[in-house]
Scaffold this active site. Structure first.
Site, PDB file in Angstrom:
ATOM      1  CD  GLU A  35      -3.030  -0.672   2.355  1.00 44.73           C
ATOM      2  OE1 GLU A  35      -2.891   0.321   3.092  1.00 44.73           O
ATOM      3  OE2 GLU A  35      -3.849  -1.574   2.573  1.00 44.73           O
ATOM      4  CG  ASP A  92      -4.000   8.890   7.314  1.00 43.25           C
ATOM      5  OD1 ASP A  92      -4.214   7.673   7.381  1.00 43.25           O
ATOM      6  OD2 ASP A  92      -3.957   9.520   6.235  1.00 43.25           O
ATOM      7  CE1 TYR A 136      -7.406  -1.365   6.847  1.00 45.52           C
ATOM      8  CE2 TYR A 136      -6.071  -0.921   4.906  1.00 45.52           C
ATOM      9  CZ  TYR A 136      -6.249  -0.877   6.267  1.00 45.52           C
ATOM     10  OH  TYR A 136      -5.256  -0.351   7.057  1.00 45.52           O
TER      11      TYR A 136
END
Length: 263
Positions: A49, A60, A175
């Site tokens: 990734e 994030d 994911y």
């Protein structure tokens, strides 16, 4: 079949779990991040990734936010990220690369132009965290028509009513975000993750890979044992941020990969 599809088919045939590693393109600088990227397959990484630096990375945590800032301050751009992929592909035509980031840089480039450039560079899939399924016509559908996998995130808050919508146009793998909140914020627990992975796998034939909160080979093994594999990002980015040489970073990655592969 994309490289992602082929890789998971091979791993399934071998009865092995996948190890996915995340790095930020251009962090701490282009030369170092490319050297790490080139070394990841030999360290046991099945899928790479590659983070696309962005100024407002809302999903994030501090570790990856700072990595993006360092990359941007060092002059990293979308064009240089694509060139990094081309440079990697010059020596490795097999390892899948997933570009992970936010929609703004792609929108600014133009979807059709971006997809043509991504295909040419050798990108296999996209994870665009700020595009929900309701916006599939924006990028997801065009990406799949262009031959790229579009990988969707499922989370602990993705309930049974929402899950079919999340899965409907997903490809490559799902994911699963093991914790609520931002990257690097807490530790993933296999006892919590296992039932959620089973719930998702009951609705799709796609592999389910678990990320967020995995920092050690032991955690990598534990999480991979209840899923089709695991992703580590913040812990690897943190090793790079500490200034360790490439060889030490890759040794750290190798330990994490060994944990996943022993599950």
């Amino acid at each position: 079949m994309t490289r992602i599809d082929s890789t998971f088919a091979r791993l399934q045939a071998e009865g092995r779990k996948a190890f996915v590693a995340y790095i930020m393109a251009g962090d701490p600088d282009i030369e170092t991040s490319l050297a790490v990227m080139k070394g990841l397959p030999s360290a046991g990484v099945d899928v790479i990734e590659l983070g696309l630096p962005f100024t407002d990375p809302m999903a994030d945590g501090p570790t990856i936010q700072l990595a993006g800032q360092r990359a941007l301050e060092g002059g990293m751009t979308l064009d240089k990220t694509l060139q990094m992929v081309r440079d990697f592909r010059a020596g490795d035509n097999d390892t899948p690369i997933v570009l992970m980031g936010y929609y703004n840089p792609i929108y600014s480039r133009g979807v059709d132009t971006f997809l043509a450039q991504a295909n040419e560079a050798g990108i296999d899939g996209l994870i665009i965290v700020d595009l929900p399924p309701e916006e599939d016509d924006e990028l997801c559908i065009p990406a799949q028509k262009a031959g790229l996998n579009f990988i969707r995130l499922a989370t602990p808050t993705t309930d049974d009513r929402r899950l079919p919508k999340v899965l409907q146009n997903t490809s490559g793998f799902v994911y699963y975000v093991s914790i609520t909140g931002i990257t690097g914020a807490a530790a993933a627990e296999a006892t919590d993750v296992g039932p959620e992975v089973a719930r998702i796998k009951a609705k799709t034939d796609l592999p389910v890979i678990v990320g967020f909160g995995i920092r050690t080979p032991e955690a990598s093994q534990a999480i991979a044992s209840v899923a089709d594999g695991c992703v580590v990002g913040s812990a690897i980015v943190g090793e790079l941020a500490s200034g360790k040489p490439v060889e030490e970073v890759l040794s750290f990655v190798s330990g994490l990969a060994g944990g996943a592969h022993s599950a």
